[in-house]
Design an enzyme around this catalytic site. Structure first.
Site, mmCIF file in Angstrom:
data_model
loop_
_atom_site.group_PDB
_atom_site.id
_atom_site.type_symbol
_atom_site.label_atom_id
_atom_site.label_comp_id
_atom_site.label_asym_id
_atom_site.label_seq_id
_atom_site.Cartn_x
_atom_site.Cartn_y
_atom_site.Cartn_z
ATOM 1 N N MET A 93 0.813 -1.182 0.078
ATOM 2 C CA MET A 93 0.069 -0.159 0.056
ATOM 3 C C MET A 93 0.855 1.211 -0.168
ATOM 4 S SD MET A 93 -2.958 -1.174 -0.218
ATOM 5 C CE MET A 93 -3.673 -2.824 -0.206
ATOM 6 N N CYS A 94 2.089 1.114 -0.051
ATOM 7 C CA CYS A 94 3.032 2.344 -0.286
ATOM 8 C C CYS A 94 2.876 2.949 -1.584
ATOM 9 C CB CYS A 94 4.608 2.042 -0.113
ATOM 10 S SG CYS A 94 4.716 1.808 1.872
ATOM 11 N N HIS A 95 3.099 4.313 -1.470
ATOM 12 C CA HIS A 95 2.926 5.187 -2.784
ATOM 13 C C HIS A 95 4.228 5.048 -3.649
ATOM 14 C CE1 HIS A 95 -0.767 6.528 -0.803
ATOM 15 N NE2 HIS A 95 -1.126 6.754 -2.036
ATOM 16 N N MET A 126 8.059 4.573 6.033
ATOM 17 C CA MET A 126 8.320 3.187 5.272
ATOM 18 C C MET A 126 9.543 3.130 4.786
ATOM 19 S SD MET A 126 5.983 1.577 6.695
ATOM 20 C CE MET A 126 6.541 -0.089 6.119
ATOM 21 N N GLU A 127 10.132 4.117 3.864
ATOM 22 C CA GLU A 127 11.222 4.215 3.185
ATOM 23 C C GLU A 127 12.299 4.127 4.277
ATOM 24 O OE1 GLU A 127 8.090 5.476 0.558
ATOM 25 O OE2 GLU A 127 8.455 5.794 2.471
ATOM 26 N N ASP A 144 23.860 -11.141 5.148
ATOM 27 C CA ASP A 144 24.257 -11.819 4.052
ATOM 28 C C ASP A 144 25.662 -11.679 3.671
ATOM 29 O OD1 ASP A 144 23.841 -13.065 1.423
ATOM 30 O OD2 ASP A 144 24.514 -11.137 0.745
#
Length: 165
Positions: free
Chosen positions: A79-81, A117-118, A132
């Site tokens: 749902m992120c733009h 969110m970013e 990793d």
């Protein structure tokens, strides 16, 4: 439809997911800062400090990976733009006492929706990249405490996380 569900902005009248319409929101400068950590064996941390990991410069690669994560957030979080990012930076702090690397991501834009969110994605991807690059020598690493530390701009204004000061 349940009244509680209708209070969430990501649900339509039928109770199904939707992307929020931000077209009526005021464009403002928005900044988000997220933080997290990855804990590891002392020997692993020393190899990173000494530049002895076979895969290369761990923090250099993690920095680039985190910034790439910022740019791909909308591809990962449904749902992120897709938004224009004005700037993004990631800082690492070596905590030798606790054998961990502290990660801080700052993301900025001018737009109609925030960059929380970013910033959270940047920290997550940077931590995963460290994992990793070091997993061959330390599979016991732990990614910890990823959280939004601060955000400014937008309708809700400034937020400083009271649980992490």
């Amino acid at each position: 439809m349940d009244k509680e569900i209708l209070e969430f902005t990501h649900f339509n009248d039928a109770g199904r997911s939707k992307m929020v319409d931000v077209s009526e929101k005021k464009s403002t400068t928005r900044v988000a800062v997220a933080k997290g950590a990855i804990t590891m064996k002392k020997e692993t941390l020393q190899k990173i400090i000494d530049g002895q990991m076979k895969k290369g410069d761990v923090l250099g690669v993690a920095q680039i990976a985190g910034i790439m994560g910022v740019k791909r957030t909308a591809d990962l979080i449904p749902m992120c733009h897709n938004i224009f990012i004005s700037g993004s930076d990631i800082d690492f702090e070596i905590d030798e006492v606790n054998s961990r690397i502290l990660i801080e991501a700052t993301v900025k834009n001018s737009g109609q929706t925030g960059v929380e969110m970013e910033a959270l994605t940047a920290v997550s991807v940077a931590a995963l990249t460290i994992y990793d690059m070091c997993k061959a020598v330390d599979k016991e690493m732990t990614i910890e405490s990823i959280y939004l530390a601060k955000k400014t701009g937008g309708k809700s204004g400034e937020f400083i996380n009271p649980n992490h000061q």
